[in-house]
Design a protein around this motif. Structure first.
Motif, PDB file in Angstrom:
ATOM      1  N   ASN A 132       0.912  -1.115  -0.037  1.00  0.00           N
ATOM      2  CA  ASN A 132       0.017  -0.004  -0.191  1.00  0.00           C
ATOM      3  C   ASN A 132       0.951   1.158   0.112  1.00  0.00           C
ATOM      4  O   ASN A 132       2.282   1.212  -0.109  1.00  0.00           O
ATOM      5  CB  ASN A 132      -1.010  -0.106   1.193  1.00  0.00           C
ATOM      6  N   GLU A 133       0.387   2.429   0.344  1.00  0.00           N
ATOM      7  CA  GLU A 133       0.963   3.594   0.150  1.00  0.00           C
ATOM      8  C   GLU A 133       2.398   3.590   1.224  1.00  0.00           C
ATOM      9  O   GLU A 133       3.332   4.511   1.081  1.00  0.00           O
ATOM     10  CB  GLU A 133       0.294   4.766   0.636  1.00  0.00           C
ATOM     11  N   ASP A 134       2.142   2.892   2.300  1.00  0.00           N
ATOM     12  CA  ASP A 134       3.234   2.903   3.476  1.00  0.00           C
ATOM     13  C   ASP A 134       4.027   1.779   3.501  1.00  0.00           C
ATOM     14  O   ASP A 134       4.976   1.765   4.535  1.00  0.00           O
ATOM     15  CB  ASP A 134       2.593   3.743   4.705  1.00  0.00           C
ATOM     16  N   ALA A 135       3.612   0.514   2.992  1.00  0.00           N
ATOM     17  CA  ALA A 135       4.033  -0.865   3.449  1.00  0.00           C
ATOM     18  C   ALA A 135       4.784  -1.273   2.306  1.00  0.00           C
ATOM     19  O   ALA A 135       4.258  -1.383   1.401  1.00  0.00           O
ATOM     20  CB  ALA A 135       2.961  -1.648   3.878  1.00  0.00           C
ATOM     21  N   LEU A 136       5.964  -2.029   2.471  1.00  0.00           N
ATOM     22  CA  LEU A 136       6.576  -2.731   1.259  1.00  0.00           C
ATOM     23  C   LEU A 136       6.468  -4.285   1.789  1.00  0.00           C
ATOM     24  O   LEU A 136       6.324  -4.602   2.840  1.00  0.00           O
ATOM     25  CB  LEU A 136       8.055  -2.137   1.608  1.00  0.00           C
ATOM     26  N   LEU A 137       6.873  -4.930   0.628  1.00  0.00           N
ATOM     27  CA  LEU A 137       7.073  -6.356   0.664  1.00  0.00           C
ATOM     28  C   LEU A 137       8.153  -6.716   0.163  1.00  0.00           C
ATOM     29  O   LEU A 137       8.675  -6.210  -0.804  1.00  0.00           O
ATOM     30  CB  LEU A 137       5.898  -7.170  -0.153  1.00  0.00           C
ATOM     31  N   THR A 138       9.177  -7.560   0.683  1.00  0.00           N
ATOM     32  CA  THR A 138      10.391  -7.883   0.212  1.00  0.00           C
ATOM     33  C   THR A 138      10.580  -9.244   0.542  1.00  0.00           C
ATOM     34  O   THR A 138      10.323  -9.673   1.907  1.00  0.00           O
ATOM     35  CB  THR A 138      11.350  -6.756   0.725  1.00  0.00           C
ATOM     36  N   GLY A 139      11.637  -9.734   0.048  1.00  0.00           N
ATOM     37  CA  GLY A 139      12.294 -11.094   0.338  1.00  0.00           C
ATOM     38  C   GLY A 139      13.353 -10.900   1.290  1.00  0.00           C
ATOM     39  O   GLY A 139      14.251  -9.867   0.851  1.00  0.00           O
ATOM     40  N   VAL A 140      13.838 -11.492   2.214  1.00  0.00           N
ATOM     41  CA  VAL A 140      14.940 -11.214   3.098  1.00  0.00           C
ATOM     42  C   VAL A 140      15.780 -12.656   3.282  1.00  0.00           C
ATOM     43  O   VAL A 140      15.211 -13.445   3.598  1.00  0.00           O
ATOM     44  CB  VAL A 140      14.645 -10.810   4.436  1.00  0.00           C
ATOM     45  N   THR A 141      17.045 -12.605   2.857  1.00  0.00           N
ATOM     46  CA  THR A 141      17.849 -13.542   3.220  1.00  0.00           C
ATOM     47  C   THR A 141      19.293 -13.173   3.754  1.00  0.00           C
ATOM     48  O   THR A 141      19.565 -12.217   3.423  1.00  0.00           O
ATOM     49  CB  THR A 141      18.465 -14.545   1.777  1.00  0.00           C
ATOM     50  N   SER A 142      19.916 -14.103   4.701  1.00  0.00           N
ATOM     51  CA  SER A 142      20.816 -13.648   5.281  1.00  0.00           C
ATOM     52  C   SER A 142      21.932 -14.787   5.405  1.00  0.00           C
ATOM     53  O   SER A 142      21.403 -15.907   5.293  1.00  0.00           O
ATOM     54  CB  SER A 142      21.025 -12.830   6.390  1.00  0.00           C
ATOM     55  N   ALA A 143      23.109 -14.913   6.038  1.00  0.00           N
ATOM     56  CA  ALA A 143      24.026 -15.938   6.403  1.00  0.00           C
ATOM     57  C   ALA A 143      23.083 -16.793   7.262  1.00  0.00           C
ATOM     58  O   ALA A 143      23.428 -18.024   7.358  1.00  0.00           O
ATOM     59  CB  ALA A 143      25.290 -15.607   6.761  1.00  0.00           C
ATOM     60  N   VAL A 144      22.238 -16.320   8.106  1.00  0.00           N
ATOM     61  CA  VAL A 144      21.389 -17.042   9.152  1.00  0.00           C
ATOM     62  C   VAL A 144      20.075 -16.882   8.909  1.00  0.00           C
ATOM     63  O   VAL A 144      19.177 -17.599   9.259  1.00  0.00           O
ATOM     64  CB  VAL A 144      21.707 -16.692  10.710  1.00  0.00           C
TER      65      VAL A 144
END
Length: 596
Positions: free
Chosen positions: A300-312
């Motif tokens: 929406n106008e203020d909220a993001l969707l994203t994939g997150v990966t890291s070493a852990v």
């Protein structure tokens, strides 16, 4: 390996991760990809926030592309890892799937939904193996139309807002491209940016009124930055926001067009922020876990969707509220297990190479003096080792190894100048970096000089082979996965669509065969002193399996210690769970045999 270790390795290898979130139309629903059943498929969350299949394909799913309303979706899938995407359509949220764009001998690259959702654009090499033309397909009738032909590698990025044109990208070199606005009816193109300046352009975002847009480019710069352009005079690029040390990775224009969400590649980890167009201010998001972010999208106008990966974190999908700076984990695909508690964050270090260049690397599992060390070299070569989960690295670190993952010269993420430091006849300078990395690990991290191993995939496989032939005394064991053993034979046998672009990086068959012969690991096999384990996919369209076969044959004739494993149902990647388990079990057993 002992049975306990085999069980532990299996848990590391089968740790699940979610990635590539894609919002479905105007809802808050989304799909994501995950390997929950043996190969990547598309999934979603039901009303109880439980993971359920969006659709199930007979082979791996590479991408899902939802129409603007979310009523239709394109599923991209290939066959046995050959990377030749075919497109299938669903009109009922994955319950039924129909063939749409099918030509199984050819590659297809998706180019976006038309604004009225009646058509899609795509690129394909149907006319010639090395040329990618642009096509438009009517999703109701299946009728296809060629709208642009070019004797090079071309892809469509998106439609113009009036539906009369496409933004297309034409590859110029291994890293550089040009953008054009294609008028579908006339076939005429208008350049975006300056054709006289080599540059990268990506992440195009168009305004709703169709008059202007935003993109990420390094035109006239060393690092990638955010710029704007007008569709009336698109040759003029105006920079809005830049970082002189780090690259902007991705941008996404908010629905109200007041801000651009962006991610910044800071030394191999992402930094998430919002750039406000009205006052040029920046809000950095602190609440999201450290790692690598991909597939930014606005809920929406203020909220993001994203994939997150890291070493852990093998991978999960997160919601980020910009104003409040609050982040919420939406999926729980990554396990909360005893094994996960053993995963370690890497330390970021750098070493000074032969010419004074500072080269960065991640170091996992450093515990004590005289540790055995495994060096993991990335592919590309224009790739980058990042703060992402790697099960074998984590397992070896837990087993008492120190694991070093360098970004030698030629790696992405450190600016244009750095990525070009290994081009053509400077190729062996990057191999020399590995020599100085070993020196640094021994001198500054007390690594055991007699127990240093090396492994790499694709171009990283070439780096492994070059390292053990040109610096044979450094190593105790080596693993080559889908690697290049001779650039001449690689260029002769790789797909024609890749040869021209690869020649800009490696050198050409016309001008540089003498250099290829000089550096080829295949021509220096007599110098190899270490046991070598080789893996390759029979269906590899990037690095042909002949690269592994000719090397193995040569070493066997010399009675050298070599083993080749070919997966008949894989391509350049190792996607099937059973093959993934076999390969990495063999790698760990191999390392334990020769490094401990």
């Amino acid at each position: 390996m002992q049975e306990k270790d085999e069980t532990a390795l299996l848990e590391y290898l089968t740790a699940k991760g979610a990635y590539n979130p894609q919002k479905i139309g105007g809802s808050n629903e989304f799909t994501f990809l995950a390997n929950l059943t043996g190969r990547p498929q598309a999934w979603t969350l039901n009303k109880q926030n439980e993971v359920e299949a969006f659709t199930t394909m007979s082979d791996r799913v590479l991408e899902v592309y939802h129409s603007p309303s979310g009523k239709k979706s394109i599923i991209a899938s290939d066959f046995e890892g050959n990377e030749k995407q075919q497109f299938y359509i669903t009109r009922d949220r994955g319950q039924t799937v129909e063939d749409l764009v099918i030509s199984k001998d050819h590659f297809h690259e998706f180019g976006g939904w038309s604004p009225d959702e009646k058509k899609i654009a795509f690129a394909s090499n149907r006319r010639h193996p090395g040329y990618f033309d642009i096509f438009v397909c009517d999703v109701e009738t299946g009728e296809e139309q060629t709208v642009y032909e070019t004797d090079t590698n071309c892809t469509a990025l998106c439609w113009t807002k009036n539906g009369n044109g496409l933004i297309i990208s034409v590859k110029v070199s291994n890293i550089d491209n040009q953008l054009h606005i294609l008028d579908i009816e006339s076939g005429e193109t208008t350049l975006i940016g300056n054709a006289d300046i080599p540059a990268r352009y990506h992440s195009v975002q168009l305004k709703k009124d169709g008059t202007a847009g935003y993109l990420v480019t390094d035109e006239g710069r060393n690092t990638l930055a955010i710029a704007s352009f007008s569709l009336n005079s698109p040759q003029q690029i105006d920079y809005l926001f830049k970082d002189d040390q780090w690259d902007i990775e991705e941008i996404k224009l908010s629905p109200d067009e007041t801000k651009l969400a962006y991610s910044l590649n800071k030394g191999g980890s992402s930094r998430l922020a919002a750039y406000y167009l009205e006052d040029n201010s920046v809000k950095i998001i602190e609440s999201i876990p450290s790692g690598v972010y991909q597939s930014l999208g606005w809920l929406n106008e203020d909220a993001l969707l994203t994939g997150v990966t890291s070493a852990v974190i093998p991978g999960d999908i997160w919601k980020v509220e910009i104003t409040a700076d609050q982040s919420t984990r939406l999926t729980h695909v990554t396990p909360d297990s005893d094994i996960a508690k053993q995963w370690v964050e890497p330390e970021l270090h750098q070493f000074t190479s032969f010419d004074g260049l500072e080269v960065p690397y991640f170091l996992y599992g450093k515990k004590h003096a005289n540790q055995p060390v495994m060096i993991h070299v990335h592919g590309g070569p224009e790739s980058q080792i990042r703060n992402e989960y790697n099960p074998v690295i984590q397992f070896l670190a837990a087993q008492g190894y120190a694991v070093a993952t360098p970004n030698v010269r030629g790696s992405m993420g450190y600016g244009r100048e750095y990525v070009q430091l290994d081009d053509v006849r400077k190729r062996m300078d990057s191999v020399a970096d590995l020599n100085y990395l070993v020196k640094d690990l021994i001198e500054n991290h007390q690594a055991d000089k007699d127990h240093v191993g090396i492994m790499g995939r694709s171009y990283g496989g070439f780096m492994v082979l070059a390292a053990i032939t040109h610096y044979p005394k450094l190593w105790a064991a080596a693993v080559d996965i889908v690697g290049i053993s001779h650039f001449r034979t690689f260029l002769e046998n790789t797909g024609p669509w890749r040869r021209r672009l690869r020649e800009q990086e490696y050198g050409s068959l016309e001008n540089d065969v003498d250099f290829f012969e000089e550096i080829a690991p295949l021509n220096h096999t007599d110098k190899i002193e270490v046991p070598l384990l080789i893996f390759h996919g029979r269906n590899d369209t990037r690095v042909p399996v002949s690269e592994a076969e000719q090397l193995t044959s040569d070493l066997e004739k010399q009675n050298k210690d070599v083993e080749l494993i070919i997966f008949d149902d894989e391509g350049h990647q190792t996607e099937k769970l059973e093959n993934h388990i076999l390969m990495n079990t063999k790698i760990v057993e191999f390392m334990n045999q020769y490094l401990k």
